[in-house]
Design a protein around this motif. Structure first.
Motif, PDB file in Angstrom:
ATOM      1  N   PHE A  43       0.831  -1.203   0.000  1.00  0.00           N
ATOM      2  CA  PHE A  43       0.000   0.000   0.000  1.00  0.00           C
ATOM      3  C   PHE A  43       0.868   1.256   0.000  1.00  0.00           C
ATOM      4  O   PHE A  43       0.616   2.195  -0.757  1.00  0.00           O
ATOM      5  CB  PHE A  43      -0.925   0.048   1.221  1.00  0.00           C
ATOM      6  CG  PHE A  43      -1.912  -1.073   1.318  1.00  0.00           C
ATOM      7  CD1 PHE A  43      -2.396  -1.727   0.190  1.00  0.00           C
ATOM      8  CD2 PHE A  43      -2.362  -1.488   2.556  1.00  0.00           C
ATOM      9  CE1 PHE A  43      -3.314  -2.765   0.302  1.00  0.00           C
ATOM     10  CE2 PHE A  43      -3.277  -2.525   2.673  1.00  0.00           C
ATOM     11  CZ  PHE A  43      -3.754  -3.163   1.543  1.00  0.00           C
ATOM     12  N   VAL A  44       1.871   1.254   0.881  1.00  0.00           N
ATOM     13  CA  VAL A  44       2.747   2.424   0.973  1.00  0.00           C
ATOM     14  C   VAL A  44       3.501   2.639  -0.332  1.00  0.00           C
ATOM     15  O   VAL A  44       3.535   3.744  -0.873  1.00  0.00           O
ATOM     16  CB  VAL A  44       3.724   2.286   2.161  1.00  0.00           C
ATOM     17  CG1 VAL A  44       4.795   3.364   2.125  1.00  0.00           C
ATOM     18  CG2 VAL A  44       2.953   2.329   3.483  1.00  0.00           C
ATOM     19  N   TRP A  45       4.125   1.564  -0.867  1.00  0.00           N
ATOM     20  CA  TRP A  45       4.899   1.711  -2.113  1.00  0.00           C
ATOM     21  C   TRP A  45       3.994   2.183  -3.240  1.00  0.00           C
ATOM     22  O   TRP A  45       4.374   3.050  -4.025  1.00  0.00           O
ATOM     23  CB  TRP A  45       5.586   0.421  -2.518  1.00  0.00           C
ATOM     24  CG  TRP A  45       6.541  -0.209  -1.547  1.00  0.00           C
ATOM     25  CD1 TRP A  45       6.782  -1.550  -1.430  1.00  0.00           C
ATOM     26  CD2 TRP A  45       7.417   0.424  -0.594  1.00  0.00           C
ATOM     27  NE1 TRP A  45       7.718  -1.768  -0.448  1.00  0.00           N
ATOM     28  CE2 TRP A  45       8.126  -0.580   0.077  1.00  0.00           C
ATOM     29  CE3 TRP A  45       7.637   1.746  -0.229  1.00  0.00           C
ATOM     30  CZ2 TRP A  45       9.050  -0.317   1.074  1.00  0.00           C
ATOM     31  CZ3 TRP A  45       8.559   2.025   0.782  1.00  0.00           C
ATOM     32  CH2 TRP A  45       9.251   1.004   1.403  1.00  0.00           C
ATOM     33  N   LEU A  46       2.798   1.603  -3.355  1.00  0.00           N
ATOM     34  CA  LEU A  46       1.877   1.984  -4.425  1.00  0.00           C
ATOM     35  C   LEU A  46       1.462   3.449  -4.293  1.00  0.00           C
ATOM     36  O   LEU A  46       1.463   4.192  -5.279  1.00  0.00           O
ATOM     37  CB  LEU A  46       0.641   1.073  -4.411  1.00  0.00           C
ATOM     38  CG  LEU A  46      -0.425   1.339  -5.468  1.00  0.00           C
ATOM     39  CD1 LEU A  46       0.153   1.218  -6.866  1.00  0.00           C
ATOM     40  CD2 LEU A  46      -1.606   0.385  -5.280  1.00  0.00           C
ATOM     41  N   TYR A  47       1.129   3.865  -3.074  1.00  0.00           N
ATOM     42  CA  TYR A  47       0.707   5.252  -2.890  1.00  0.00           C
ATOM     43  C   TYR A  47       1.864   6.226  -3.124  1.00  0.00           C
ATOM     44  O   TYR A  47       1.685   7.251  -3.792  1.00  0.00           O
ATOM     45  CB  TYR A  47       0.118   5.474  -1.494  1.00  0.00           C
ATOM     46  CG  TYR A  47      -0.342   6.897  -1.328  1.00  0.00           C
ATOM     47  CD1 TYR A  47      -1.508   7.329  -1.943  1.00  0.00           C
ATOM     48  CD2 TYR A  47       0.408   7.804  -0.607  1.00  0.00           C
ATOM     49  CE1 TYR A  47      -1.918   8.654  -1.839  1.00  0.00           C
ATOM     50  CE2 TYR A  47       0.011   9.129  -0.496  1.00  0.00           C
ATOM     51  CZ  TYR A  47      -1.153   9.547  -1.109  1.00  0.00           C
ATOM     52  OH  TYR A  47      -1.543  10.855  -1.009  1.00  0.00           O
ATOM     53  N   VAL A  48       3.038   5.907  -2.592  1.00  0.00           N
ATOM     54  CA  VAL A  48       4.194   6.784  -2.786  1.00  0.00           C
ATOM     55  C   VAL A  48       4.538   6.900  -4.272  1.00  0.00           C
ATOM     56  O   VAL A  48       4.849   7.983  -4.764  1.00  0.00           O
ATOM     57  CB  VAL A  48       5.408   6.283  -1.966  1.00  0.00           C
ATOM     58  CG1 VAL A  48       6.695   6.963  -2.378  1.00  0.00           C
ATOM     59  CG2 VAL A  48       5.151   6.483  -0.474  1.00  0.00           C
ATOM     60  N   ALA A  55      -6.264   3.171  -6.521  1.00  0.00           N
ATOM     61  CA  ALA A  55      -5.464   1.966  -6.753  1.00  0.00           C
ATOM     62  C   ALA A  55      -5.181   1.253  -5.434  1.00  0.00           C
ATOM     63  O   ALA A  55      -5.233   0.025  -5.358  1.00  0.00           O
ATOM     64  CB  ALA A  55      -4.155   2.319  -7.458  1.00  0.00           C
ATOM     65  N   VAL A  56      -4.916   2.013  -4.383  1.00  0.00           N
ATOM     66  CA  VAL A  56      -4.677   1.416  -3.061  1.00  0.00           C
ATOM     67  C   VAL A  56      -5.950   0.750  -2.557  1.00  0.00           C
ATOM     68  O   VAL A  56      -5.910  -0.370  -2.032  1.00  0.00           O
ATOM     69  CB  VAL A  56      -4.156   2.473  -2.056  1.00  0.00           C
ATOM     70  CG1 VAL A  56      -4.068   1.887  -0.661  1.00  0.00           C
ATOM     71  CG2 VAL A  56      -2.811   3.029  -2.500  1.00  0.00           C
ATOM     72  N   ALA A  57      -7.091   1.417  -2.730  1.00  0.00           N
ATOM     73  CA  ALA A  57      -8.375   0.840  -2.301  1.00  0.00           C
ATOM     74  C   ALA A  57      -8.670  -0.449  -3.057  1.00  0.00           C
ATOM     75  O   ALA A  57      -9.109  -1.447  -2.460  1.00  0.00           O
ATOM     76  CB  ALA A  57      -9.499   1.853  -2.499  1.00  0.00           C
ATOM     77  N   ASN A  58      -8.435  -0.460  -4.371  1.00  0.00           N
ATOM     78  CA  ASN A  58      -8.669  -1.671  -5.169  1.00  0.00           C
ATOM     79  C   ASN A  58      -7.745  -2.801  -4.738  1.00  0.00           C
ATOM     80  O   ASN A  58      -8.179  -3.952  -4.621  1.00  0.00           O
ATOM     81  CB  ASN A  58      -8.483  -1.379  -6.655  1.00  0.00           C
ATOM     82  CG  ASN A  58      -9.591  -0.529  -7.219  1.00  0.00           C
ATOM     83  OD1 ASN A  58     -10.693  -0.453  -6.675  1.00  0.00           O
ATOM     84  ND2 ASN A  58      -9.299   0.155  -8.309  1.00  0.00           N
ATOM     85  N   LEU A  59      -6.481  -2.485  -4.511  1.00  0.00           N
ATOM     86  CA  LEU A  59      -5.536  -3.503  -4.061  1.00  0.00           C
ATOM     87  C   LEU A  59      -5.977  -4.085  -2.729  1.00  0.00           C
ATOM     88  O   LEU A  59      -5.966  -5.303  -2.528  1.00  0.00           O
ATOM     89  CB  LEU A  59      -4.125  -2.912  -3.960  1.00  0.00           C
ATOM     90  CG  LEU A  59      -3.035  -3.859  -3.474  1.00  0.00           C
ATOM     91  CD1 LEU A  59      -2.879  -5.055  -4.417  1.00  0.00           C
ATOM     92  CD2 LEU A  59      -1.715  -3.104  -3.329  1.00  0.00           C
ATOM     93  N   SER A  60      -6.391  -3.230  -1.807  1.00  0.00           N
ATOM     94  CA  SER A  60      -6.841  -3.684  -0.492  1.00  0.00           C
ATOM     95  C   SER A  60      -8.047  -4.610  -0.602  1.00  0.00           C
ATOM     96  O   SER A  60      -8.101  -5.663   0.029  1.00  0.00           O
ATOM     97  CB  SER A  60      -7.182  -2.476   0.377  1.00  0.00           C
ATOM     98  OG  SER A  60      -7.638  -2.878   1.637  1.00  0.00           O
TER      99      SER A  60
END
Length: 116
Positions: A43-48, A55-60
């Protein structure tokens, strides 16, 4: 380049920490391993990298569904080991069952309208 080296270093440190703690205490090793550290790092790497909260919400959401398919590994592996099957065949069988569970879960979710 340094960004990737940093990501790899942090990820490797987490895996090594789980292995080292697990040598001393299976309870604490399991507790550390059961934390969604990989997911949190992703999540952190994707958001950064993207700044994209969607995208973070979908991944989660997708991780939530797919983690269900990993659960057979944690049931089958100890059952086979306790039944006297050696480590590598037990691990292989548990992994095959887990992969089958992934395919089955994705198929079922697709049939009920959940899109990953």
């Amino acid at each position: 380049m340094w960004e990737y080296i940093g990501k790899i270093s942090i990820t490797v440190a987490v895996v090594i920490a789980v292995a080292e703690v697990g040598k001393r205490s299976s309870l604490w090793g399991a507790a550390l391993a059961s934390l969604p550290l990989t997911s949190l790092l992703a999540f952190v790497w994707l958001y950064v990298d993207t700044g994209n909260t969607e995208a973070v919400a979908n991944l989660s959401r997708d991780i939530f569904w797919l983690v269900l398919a990993s659960l057979p590994l944690f049931l089958i592996l100890p059952a086979l080991l306790r039944a006297g099957v050696s480590f590598w065949p037990s691990l292989g069988a548990a992994c095959v069952a887990m992969v089958a569970a992934y395919f089955g879960l994705v198929w079922v979710l697709g049939r009920v309208g959940v899109r990953l």
